[in-house]
Design a protein around this motif. Structure first.
Motif, PDB file in Angstrom:
ATOM      1  N   LYS A 174      35.149  19.240  32.248  1.00  0.00           N
ATOM      2  CA  LYS A 174      34.275  19.574  33.363  1.00  0.00           C
ATOM      3  C   LYS A 174      33.662  20.959  33.171  1.00  0.00           C
ATOM      4  N   GLY A 175      34.503  21.917  32.783  1.00  0.00           N
ATOM      5  CA  GLY A 175      34.003  23.262  32.544  1.00  0.00           C
ATOM      6  C   GLY A 175      33.020  23.297  31.388  1.00  0.00           C
ATOM      7  N   GLN A 176      33.321  22.555  30.321  1.00  0.00           N
ATOM      8  CA  GLN A 176      32.432  22.512  29.163  1.00  0.00           C
ATOM      9  C   GLN A 176      31.089  21.892  29.535  1.00  0.00           C
ATOM     10  N   ALA A 177      31.100  20.884  30.379  1.00  0.00           N
ATOM     11  CA  ALA A 177      29.851  20.252  30.816  1.00  0.00           C
ATOM     12  C   ALA A 177      28.990  21.236  31.609  1.00  0.00           C
ATOM     13  N   ALA A 178      29.627  22.061  32.421  1.00  0.00           N
ATOM     14  CA  ALA A 178      28.884  23.060  33.195  1.00  0.00           C
ATOM     15  C   ALA A 178      28.254  24.094  32.271  1.00  0.00           C
ATOM     16  N   PHE A 179      29.009  24.521  31.253  1.00  0.00           N
ATOM     17  CA  PHE A 179      28.452  25.483  30.300  1.00  0.00           C
ATOM     18  C   PHE A 179      27.314  24.850  29.512  1.00  0.00           C
ATOM     19  N   ASP A 180      27.491  23.621  29.077  1.00  0.00           N
ATOM     20  CA  ASP A 180      26.461  22.948  28.283  1.00  0.00           C
ATOM     21  C   ASP A 180      25.161  22.799  29.066  1.00  0.00           C
ATOM     22  N   LYS A 181      25.257  22.654  30.362  1.00  0.00           N
ATOM     23  CA  LYS A 181      24.053  22.566  31.193  1.00  0.00           C
ATOM     24  C   LYS A 181      23.398  23.931  31.337  1.00  0.00           C
ATOM     25  N   ALA A 182      24.221  24.987  31.420  1.00  0.00           N
ATOM     26  CA  ALA A 182      23.686  26.335  31.624  1.00  0.00           C
ATOM     27  C   ALA A 182      23.122  26.929  30.345  1.00  0.00           C
ATOM     28  N   VAL A 183      23.684  26.567  29.192  1.00  0.00           N
ATOM     29  CA  VAL A 183      23.232  27.094  27.895  1.00  0.00           C
ATOM     30  C   VAL A 183      23.056  25.913  26.949  1.00  0.00           C
ATOM     31  N   SER A 184      21.827  25.593  26.631  1.00  0.00           N
ATOM     32  CA  SER A 184      21.569  24.396  25.838  1.00  0.00           C
ATOM     33  C   SER A 184      20.667  24.709  24.655  1.00  0.00           C
ATOM     34  N   CYS A 185      20.735  23.847  23.652  1.00  0.00           N
ATOM     35  CA  CYS A 185      19.921  23.999  22.447  1.00  0.00           C
ATOM     36  C   CYS A 185      19.035  22.777  22.247  1.00  0.00           C
ATOM     37  N   GLU A 186      17.826  23.029  21.825  1.00  0.00           N
ATOM     38  CA  GLU A 186      16.924  21.984  21.356  1.00  0.00           C
ATOM     39  C   GLU A 186      16.302  22.498  20.076  1.00  0.00           C
TER      40      GLU A 186
END
Length: 576
Positions: A174-186
């Motif tokens: 859950k915590g990792q999902a929140a971070f992945d939404k806040a900091v993402s790469c494309e």
């Protein structure tokens, strides 16, 4: 001057190209086609230290941040070489530009340059940036380092203010999902989603807490002094905490991918553990061993006049504004300083001239009338209360008589005691006495800020000495952390709002300014708020501190960078 640790954030809201160094007449200079830099021998830097860490997510001391950022730890953005005074815009460093932001000021994106490599030749990637930022949420980084990712990224927090994301070392979906939404790469574009609007977030990512880290090289808590470089220099061997170390050329650094650093020396020998007086004397003597040396700590005030009165030494020195502004915070919650006329009188009677003289004169400090220093956008040289540099005892006494208090008015003033501070506060005390105050100085020698911010201290003190330095060149890192009662004043204490100032109209104005999309408009508004607080004597500014650095006769391009706290800028320095 004590090493400055950038503030561990309590609050949740808050371009010229580098000049080319002159190398004409130098000998032994070669050119490297890949680096594009004129190699010119070894530079020695002298510092008292100690360096607590070289880990980018643990760095918190401004001097160490300034060194690391120019030598081995590149960030998405950086300030141009030798930046000083006024508006200071970041430039793309690892990123191609200073970033793009949407209309909400909550979504920032940065695209990485091609050709940027780690010291092993592998490319610096968007995922490296994400991984570096993720480390700041784990221990020991969350305790020891800067907490701006926690403060600004749109990641839920627990009731105690800590993040629901525990960092990359724990398995928390859950915590990792929140971070992945806040900091993402494309691809090579990293996007940050913030919890609050920020027009200057691209300045925040210039701090090393946002620096990339290659996961395969992460030594976590065991890598206190490990350096894995993406900048022009790499650590030759292990760092010696008692002596220092040598940074040699990183063969995989490409000048074509680095618009900030000139990287003139072939290597940089960092010697720590040298007292500033000793280091300055060694460089002044200019023997062969120190002709290629520069001091990283300011010369003691007692030595500054000698340096500046000798034309040859003056030419080998630089005297910038430094980090701190000294000021006084009247206790507006209890006692005599609740009275506006008493505060006005106190401010009018303040002898900044005497204070600066006691600190060491014009080379050590300059009189300050507001908290936004001369190196920040929004600075104004005006004197809002009209006291003048030496104070105005007659006007002060008249204001004190209008207060309705019985003269002499007893006032208790706490300050951090040192031999120099004792003299400086005595100079101020004389002016206040002339205005009708009966002054009781309260020197505190140890743990000053812990002492004065403790619950109950407001019952014992009427005025508190304090100092502050911006975390980056914006008044958004000055006014809110000092005067926003929403983030300071609690049952457990007043935080850095030492005087206990609470004003909902000021809080609303802080919110309004922080949401302005234009940085120039923000700077102007911060300046106006700064002046209005000074006019109300919510604070009494005293002095902008200055630093004096000196270099050996074979050092070229000596400059300080006020955007980096006024420290020597190793992006420009070379040696003959």
């Amino acid at each position: 001057m004590q090493a400055r640790r950038l503030p561990r954030t309590r609050f949740l809201a808050a371009s010229a190209a580098a000049a080319a160094l002159a190398v004409s007449g130098c000998t032994g200079i070669t050119s490297d086609d890949r680096t594009g830099a004129a190699e010119s021998g070894e530079l020695t830097v002298l510092s008292l230290g100690p360096v607590a860490t070289w880990d980018p997510q643990r760095l918190s001391t401004a001097q160490d941040i300034a060194f690391a950022g120019r030598v081995f730890a590149r960030t998405l953005t950086a300030f141009p070489a030798g930046a000083s005074g006024g508006a200071q815009n970041v430039e793309g460093d690892l990123a191609t530009t200073a970033g793009t932001v949407d209309r909400t000021l909550k979504t920032w994106s940065f695209t990485l340059r091609s050709g940027v490599a780690w010291q092993d030749g592998s490319p610096v990637t968007c995922e490296d940036v994400r991984y570096g930022v993720s480390r700041s949420f784990a221990q020991p980084f969350a305790t020891e380092g800067l907490t701006y990712p926690l403060a600004y990224l749109d990641i839920p927090r627990k009731a105690d203010g800590s993040s629901t994301y525990p960092g990359p070392y724990a398995k928390d979906a859950k915590g990792q999902a929140a971070f992945d939404k806040a900091v993402s790469c494309e691809g090579q574009t990293v996007t940050f989603r913030l919890s609050t609007p920020m027009a200057d977030f691209n300045q925040v990512v210039a701090l090393p807490v946002f620096a990339p880290v290659k996961q395969a090289q992460d030594k976590a808590g065991d890598g206190t002094y490990a350096v894995f470089s993406n900048g022009p220099y790499q650590l030759r061997s292990e760092w010696d905490p008692s002596a220092g170390g040598t940074f040699e050329r990183n063969p995989n650094w490409d000048k074509g991918s680095d618009p900030i650093r000139q990287a003139k020396p072939v290597s940089i020998h960092y010697i720590e553990g040298t007292e500033s007086q000793t280091a300055v004397q060694q460089v002044i003597n200019d023997d062969e061993a120190h002709q290629r040396s520069v001091t990283l700590d300011s010369a003691p005030p007692a030595m500054q006049q000698h340096i500046l009165s000798d034309n040859a030494l003056k030419a080998r020195s630089v005297n910038p504004s430094a980090q701190f502004v000294d000021y006084l915070a009247p206790n507006v919650s209890k006692g005599v300083m609740r009275n506006p006329k008493a505060r006005e009188a106190f401010a009018l009677a303040t002898n900044r001239e005497g204070y600066v003289t006691a600190l060491g004169g014009a080379s050590a400090a300059s009189a300050a009338y507001t908290l936004i220093g001369p190196s920040l956008p929004g600075h104004n040289d005006a004197d809002p209360i009209g006291s003048g540099p030496a104070g105005d005892a007659a006007r002060a006494r008249a204001a004190l008589q209008e207060s309705g208090l019985t003269l002499p008015v007893k006032v208790r003033v706490a300050y951090r005691s040192t031999p120099t501070a004792d003299k400086a506060m005595a100079a101020l005390s004389n002016g206040w006495e002339d205005a009708g105050f009966a002054v009781q100085l309260q020197p505190i020698a140890k743990d000053y800020f812990a002492e004065v911010s403790a619950p109950g201290r407001a019952d014992q003190t009427d005025v508190f000495w304090a100092n502050w330095a911006p975390a980056w060149p914006s008044a958004s890192t000055v006014i809110p952390p000092l005067f926003d009662s929403r983030i300071n004043v609690t049952k457990s204490g007043n935080g850095r709002d030492i005087g206990g100032f609470t004003d909902e109209a000021v809080n609303r104005e802080i919110t309004r300014i922080g949401a302005l999309p234009d940085l120039a408009s923000q700077a102007s508004a911060w300046g106006a708020l700064d002046a209005s607080l000074a006019k109300r004597a919510i604070f009494v500014a005293l002095a902008q501190r200055k630093a004096l650095y000196v270099a050996g006769s074979s050092v070229t391009g000596l400059r300080a960078n006020e955007a980096l706290g006024g420290f020597v800028d190793l992006a420009t320095v070379g040696v003959k």
